[in-house]
Design a protein around this motif. Structure first.
Motif, PDB file in Angstrom:
ATOM      1  N   UNK A 178       6.648   7.429  -8.942  1.00 25.23           N
ATOM      2  CA  UNK A 178       7.160   6.069  -9.084  1.00 25.23           C
ATOM      3  C   UNK A 178       8.001   5.797  -7.846  1.00 25.23           C
ATOM      4  N   UNK A 179       7.657   4.743  -7.111  1.00 28.01           N
ATOM      5  CA  UNK A 179       8.347   4.454  -5.856  1.00 28.01           C
ATOM      6  C   UNK A 179       8.117   3.010  -5.468  1.00 28.01           C
ATOM      7  N   UNK A 180       8.906   2.532  -4.504  1.00 39.10           N
ATOM      8  CA  UNK A 180       8.743   1.190  -3.981  1.00 39.10           C
ATOM      9  C   UNK A 180       7.592   1.104  -2.998  1.00 39.10           C
ATOM     10  N   UNK A 181       7.153  -0.120  -2.723  1.00 35.50           N
ATOM     11  CA  UNK A 181       5.997  -0.294  -1.848  1.00 35.50           C
ATOM     12  C   UNK A 181       6.284   0.177  -0.427  1.00 35.50           C
ATOM     13  N   UNK A 182       7.523   0.102   0.026  1.00 35.99           N
ATOM     14  CA  UNK A 182       7.824   0.550   1.387  1.00 35.99           C
ATOM     15  C   UNK A 182       7.581   2.050   1.525  1.00 35.99           C
ATOM     16  N   UNK A 183       8.036   2.817   0.533  1.00 36.87           N
ATOM     17  CA  UNK A 183       7.777   4.264   0.582  1.00 36.87           C
ATOM     18  C   UNK A 183       6.286   4.525   0.501  1.00 36.87           C
ATOM     19  N   UNK A 184       5.572   3.811  -0.373  1.00 33.89           N
ATOM     20  CA  UNK A 184       4.135   4.051  -0.527  1.00 33.89           C
ATOM     21  C   UNK A 184       3.363   3.710   0.746  1.00 33.89           C
ATOM     22  N   UNK A 185       3.777   2.672   1.469  1.00 34.81           N
ATOM     23  CA  UNK A 185       3.102   2.377   2.728  1.00 34.81           C
ATOM     24  C   UNK A 185       3.219   3.550   3.698  1.00 34.81           C
ATOM     25  N   UNK A 186       4.417   4.108   3.800  1.00 41.55           N
ATOM     26  CA  UNK A 186       4.614   5.271   4.676  1.00 41.55           C
ATOM     27  C   UNK A 186       3.831   6.477   4.172  1.00 41.55           C
ATOM     28  N   UNK A 187       3.821   6.665   2.867  1.00 41.96           N
ATOM     29  CA  UNK A 187       3.110   7.798   2.276  1.00 41.96           C
ATOM     30  C   UNK A 187       1.614   7.728   2.599  1.00 41.96           C
ATOM     31  N   UNK A 188       1.017   6.573   2.390  1.00 38.53           N
ATOM     32  CA  UNK A 188      -0.419   6.460   2.651  1.00 38.53           C
ATOM     33  C   UNK A 188      -0.731   6.542   4.146  1.00 38.53           C
ATOM     34  N   UNK A 189       0.180   6.096   4.995  1.00 40.26           N
ATOM     35  CA  UNK A 189      -0.012   6.299   6.437  1.00 40.26           C
ATOM     36  C   UNK A 189      -0.053   7.796   6.759  1.00 40.26           C
ATOM     37  N   UNK A 190       0.832   8.561   6.118  1.00 37.74           N
ATOM     38  CA  UNK A 190       0.829  10.011   6.345  1.00 37.74           C
ATOM     39  C   UNK A 190      -0.473  10.634   5.845  1.00 37.74           C
ATOM     40  N   UNK A 191      -0.940  10.202   4.688  1.00 40.42           N
ATOM     41  CA  UNK A 191      -2.207  10.741   4.178  1.00 40.42           C
ATOM     42  C   UNK A 191      -3.339  10.497   5.161  1.00 40.42           C
TER      43      UNK A 191
END
Length: 305
Positions: free
Chosen positions: A261-274
């Motif tokens: 569970x996280x905010x969209x800003x963290x998820x954007x960074x997460x998917x960039x890392x993936x």
């Protein structure tokens, strides 16, 4: 490496340098009883319209309450035929067909039928099974899953590629006087072993058209993808993750089972890392009391950004 003659679903998911996203059924989140059919189909069309590239149905032959869910409840072949009729171009995936509990002739015919009905949009995740009571129910020796998976995987590919094949395995025998029709839109339908599937990574890299895995901690995931690239080259790596988008876009991640569970800003960074690690496709299981809003928000604030 993506084959030039790969079907439309495989190209939709993987014929791009960037990370693509799929959504996993049930889109309404109803996974212990029968989900509302019209709502699921409406959400499937909506997911396609907001940018998802794949829609994935699970294969759960029986409901075992101890395991916790019944998938999307409906048989994946029947369900995906309905989804095909309510969508246009989105890839249709299975995550994943349990080969050890299904006869390869039935799998080959059912999958090729969906592939034809959808104009080549089917991609098959395939698995060896993990619900212990199902094996005696189907009179399958769970200790033989590895061999059964290999034999059935290879038999299905032969049934698509060959006319009047001569094949023999623990599942039965074909002596060249029977053919399986229809054949797929392309030479074959892409098959992605799921998890370890009781096989070595080297076997999966050689025989699979990609690898479908579960959510892993980032450091572990980075190593898995790097090892996969060493063995499989550019064959795609796909993964599944549960996503709960917090109302606060700046919210830091809170781990939950198989996701965050996280905010969209963290998820954007997460998917960039993936994407930097080499992940090609992510199957998202959205957690929300308003599925339509969650799909729209994910599409607008993550996929399209």
């Amino acid at each position: 490496m993506l084959e030039e003659d790969a079907n439309a679903g495989y190209r939709r998911l993987f014929d791009d340098d960037g990370l693509t996203f799929g959504a996993g059924f049930p889109l309404t989140g109803t996974n212990r009883s029968t989900p509302p059919i019209e709502e699921e189909l409406r959400l499937a069309s909506h997911a396609e319209s907001v940018g998802f590239d794949g829609l994935w149905a699970r294969d759960v032959p029986t409901y075992w309450p101890k395991f916790g869910d019944a998938g999307q409840t409906f048989d994946p072949w029947v369900w995906l035929s309905q989804v095909a009729a309510h969508t246009d171009e989105v890839a249709l995936g299975t995550a994943s067909i349990v080969l050890t509990l299904r006869h390869p002739i039935h799998v080959a015919k059912s999958a090729a039928s969906i592939d034809r009905l959808s104009d080549g949009r089917l991609v098959l995740g395939v698995a060896s099974g993990d619900r212990d009571p199902e094996f005696p129910a189907f009179d399958v020796d769970r200790n033989e899953r590895g061999q059964q998976f290999r034999e059935r995987f290879e038999a299905i590919q032969a049934l698509w590629r060959e006319e009047y094949p001569e094949l023999e395995g623990e599942w039965g025998r074909l002596e060249g006087d029977l053919d399986i029709v229809p054949k797929p839109t392309a030479e074959t339908i892409p098959m992605l072993p799921t998890g370890q599937a009781r096989q070595s990574r080297e076997w999966i890299a050689e025989h699979g058209d990609g690898w479908l895995f579960y959510h892993l901690p980032e450091r572990t995931l980075e190593d898995y993808v790097a090892d996969w690239r060493d063995d499989a080259g550019e064959k795609p790596y796909a993964m599944a993750i549960r996503v709960d988008l917090a109302d606060d876009p700046t919210a830091e991640p809170e781990p939950m089972h198989l996701g965050y569970r996280a905010g969209v800003e963290w998820y954007r960074d997460y998917f960039r890392r993936l994407e930097e690690y080499g992940v090609d496709h992510v199957i998202v299981g959205l957690e929300s009391e308003d599925p339509e809003e969650a799909l729209s928000r994910f599409g607008d604030e993550i996929i399209e950004v």
